[in-house]
Motif scaffolding. Structure first.
Motif, short mmCIF file in Angstrom:
data_model
loop_
_atom_site.label_atom_id
_atom_site.label_comp_id
_atom_site.label_asym_id
_atom_site.label_seq_id
_atom_site.Cartn_x
_atom_site.Cartn_y
_atom_site.Cartn_z
N HIS A 13 5.79 -2.54 2.18
CA HIS A 13 5.00 -1.32 2.08
C HIS A 13 5.16 -0.49 3.36
N TRP A 59 3.14 -6.11 0.81
CA TRP A 59 2.52 -6.13 2.13
C TRP A 59 3.30 -7.10 3.02
N TYR A 62 2.11 -10.74 3.67
CA TYR A 62 1.56 -11.52 2.56
C TYR A 62 2.50 -12.65 2.12
N THR A 330 -3.87 -7.16 -4.46
CA THR A 330 -3.55 -8.54 -4.13
C THR A 330 -3.76 -9.40 -5.36
N ARG A 520 -4.37 -10.37 5.76
CA ARG A 520 -4.99 -9.11 5.31
C ARG A 520 -5.52 -8.33 6.50
N ALA A 523 -2.64 -6.58 8.03
CA ALA A 523 -2.21 -5.44 7.24
C ALA A 523 -3.12 -4.23 7.49
N VAL A 572 -7.26 -2.98 2.58
CA VAL A 572 -5.96 -2.86 3.25
C VAL A 572 -5.32 -1.52 2.98
N CYS A 573 -5.34 -1.10 1.74
CA CYS A 573 -4.58 0.09 1.39
C CYS A 573 -5.43 1.36 1.40
#
Length: 586
Positions: A13, A59, A62, A330, A520, A523, A572-573
């Protein structure tokens, strides 16, 4: 040699692969687009027809098991989109982050998921080369260390630099094309083949998922239609004050979700005690109670001592609704189901009658409905949703209609209250694995207080590291207000940390669980740092072409965005979803 070159781009990502794809084919790139599903593109380079497939990014820290099933399916199906198979895979890696062992393992696991022989047809493409300064890409590979060297060796030491900002004369396009043709010659024009049975099984599975998703969506809509009839009989219900409690694991996005509901600012602090926030939505009094998050992979015994107490305290508010935040970026495995049940068990069985799953990070679903994610993840997530009476809602903060999403959520909550849906008892689930797990806990999770102390210290250490990085970047921003742009920051952004496992009996299992917990967090931190770096570069550009008043207005705009949408306790996003001006949507 094939007349048509078939190429698949892979990468993490925000690695820059979508920009590489568009630049390579000389196609206009929309800065706010995010690759959520495979995208097929065609073009011509040096007189050769190119068929190129861009894939969603994973990610970068991950484990493969923590990547959603739908994304893994996209990776595998990318080879079928350019049937009969790709000649070359381009593995895109950014050169501005330290390449750690965890980064390497994530790359290797996600790439090799497609097939064991993939490395023979893979070229590494390094992006964001401006951060190297005077170093060549060869020098970067040599100095970066063992992990990057291991990866390049897997790819037969095939790599090339491609920075879209530096490709003004097309020289990097020519070099990348030369490398592709060279590899094609070495492989005598052969293309990569995925096992036909594996692809067929995946197609059947995806079709089954789509059918189940459509059935679930129809079931929910039909149930809501019936509840609307009940709802319409009580016209004054919408004005009734509402109390909502947010639950979830750390970095699930629940704090950010609470801010969306009330239109309030987000706190940067980790939620360690219940936080009650009051507001008015459409003339209605709303109370949102945010609670401390539990660990995602670790048992409740390792939560901070205050977590269970604060969860019980939140119930003293007599909430009308419980929103259980689950990120949609996720995977959701049986272990997550068990951890959630264990953490919510002290709240009583009746808690499920007023609980709704609130999916966060909806921006990474693309055109897929949330029902597709539910069904593709499998039995564990399906059972959780059904324990909540098939009640769920999706927050997609990237879209402009956020207020509409909030209004729809409140409508669903009202329907839940009015319908008083009966949930099936989860006693059977409790009896399945708990006894054996409890015996295992007693024998393996020894010295719990020491583990809890370690977790708290590690979180604090990472906070301190991040603050030091931000302090340095803020100083650079100040400097750019009076001087022209210089080199990008030289701080190595390796946030992996080293965990001391000497205190623990089962070192291997504990280390694995802790690593997944921190993945996480890393990230989140990397997303914030990359965003901050973008702001730094922006200020650098502005300092050479704008007056002080223009700069101050820009600073104020970015600061307002930052205060409203970035939170250590967000998903995270969230950072990716909120920033529509991102130059790379991978």
């Amino acid at each position: 040699m094939a007349d048509e070159l078939r190429v698949v781009l892979l990468g993490g990502h925000r690695s820059g692969k979508s920009k590489v794809a568009h630049s390579f084919l000389n196609i206009k790139y929309e800065s706010d687009q995010i690759t959520t599903q495979c995208v097929k593109m065609e073009g011509n380079v040096e007189g050769r027809k190119i068929l190129l497939v861009d894939t969603p990014g994973w990610w970068k820290w991950y484990h493969l098991c923590d990547t959603p099933e739908r994304l893994k399916a996209e990776l595998l199906m990318s080879t079928n989109i350019c049937a009969p198979g790709p000649h070359v895979f381009l593995l895109v890696i950014e050169a501005d982050f330290a390449f750690s062992e965890k980064h390497r393992k994530a790359v290797e696991d996600h790439v090799q998921f497609i097939g064991d022989d993939i490395w023979n047809q893979t070229i590494i493409v390094f992006t964001k080369l401006e951060h190297l300064g005077d170093k060549t890409i060869e020098h970067h590979v040599e100095l970066e260390g063992e992990n990057l060297n291991k990866l390049t060796q897997k790819c037969g030491n095939r790599y090339v630099g491609f920075d879209t900002n530096l490709n003004t004369d097309g020289s990097q396009t020519k070099e990348l094309f030369r490398q592709i043709e060279k590899l094609l010659d070495e492989n005598k024009g052969h293309f990569f083949k995925v096992d036909a049975t594996r692809l067929k099984d995946l197609e059947i599975k995806m079709k089954n998922v789509e059918e189940k998703a459509a059935a679930r969506e129809h079931q929910v809509l039909e149930k809501r239609r019936k509840l609307e009839e009940i709802q319409s009989a009580d016209a004054g219900h919408d004005a009734t004050p509402l109390c909502i409690v947010l639950l979830g694991w750390v970095l699930s996005g629940k704090t950010l979700a609470g801010s969306f509901i009330l239109g309030a600012d987000v706190s940067f602090d980790k939620t360690v005690k219940c936080v009650r926030t009051y507001g008015e939505v459409n003339g209605r009094e709303i109370t949102v109670v945010d609670t401390p998050g539990w660990w995602k992979f670790l048992p409740p015994q390792l939560n901070a001592d205050s977590v269970e107490t604060e969860l019980l305290t939140a119930m003293d508010s007599s909430p009308n609704a419980i929103l259980l935040a689950i990120p949609a970026d996720t995977s959701f495995l049986e272990e997550q189901m068990d951890v959630i049940l264990e953490n919510m068990r002290p709240l009583g069985e009746d808690i499920w009658r007023k609980t709704m799953v609130l999916f966060t990070c909806g921006g990474l679903l693309g055109d897929k409905p949330i029902e597709y994610h539910i069904e593709s993840e499998g039995d564990a997530l399906v059972r959780l949703v059904e324990m909540c009476g098939n009640r769920y809602h999706l927050f997609e903060s990237m879209r402009d209609n956020l207020r509409t999403q909030v209004n729809q959520l409140l409508e669903k909550i009202d329907e839940m209250i009015k319908g008083s849906a009966l949930l099936e008892s989860s006693d059977e689930h409790w009896g399945k694995k708990k006894k054996s797990q409890e015996r295992e806990t007693l024998s393996e999770w020894l010295l719990v207080k020491d583990v809890k102390k370690l977790l708290d210290e590690e979180w604090v250490r990472r906070d301190a590291l991040k603050k030091e990085i931000f302090k340095t970047m803020d100083l650079q921003m100040d400097l750019h207000r009076s001087v022209k742009r210089g080199r990008s920051m030289d701080i190595p952004l390796d946030l992996s940390g080293k965990l001391n496992t000497e205190l623990f009996i089962n070192k291997h299992q504990l280390k694995h669980a802790l690593e997944r917990e921190w993945n996480r967090r890393e990230a989140v931190d990397s997303a914030r740092i990359q965003y901050k770096q973008k702001c730094l570069d922006f200020y650098a550009d502005m300092s050479s072409c704008a007056d002080e008043e223009d700069i101050q207005r820009s600073v104020a705009k970015v600061h307002d965005w930052y205060q409203r949408h970035l939170s250590d306790y967000g998903s995270v996003c969230s950072y990716e979803e909120q920033d529509k001006t991102e130059q790379d949507g991978d």
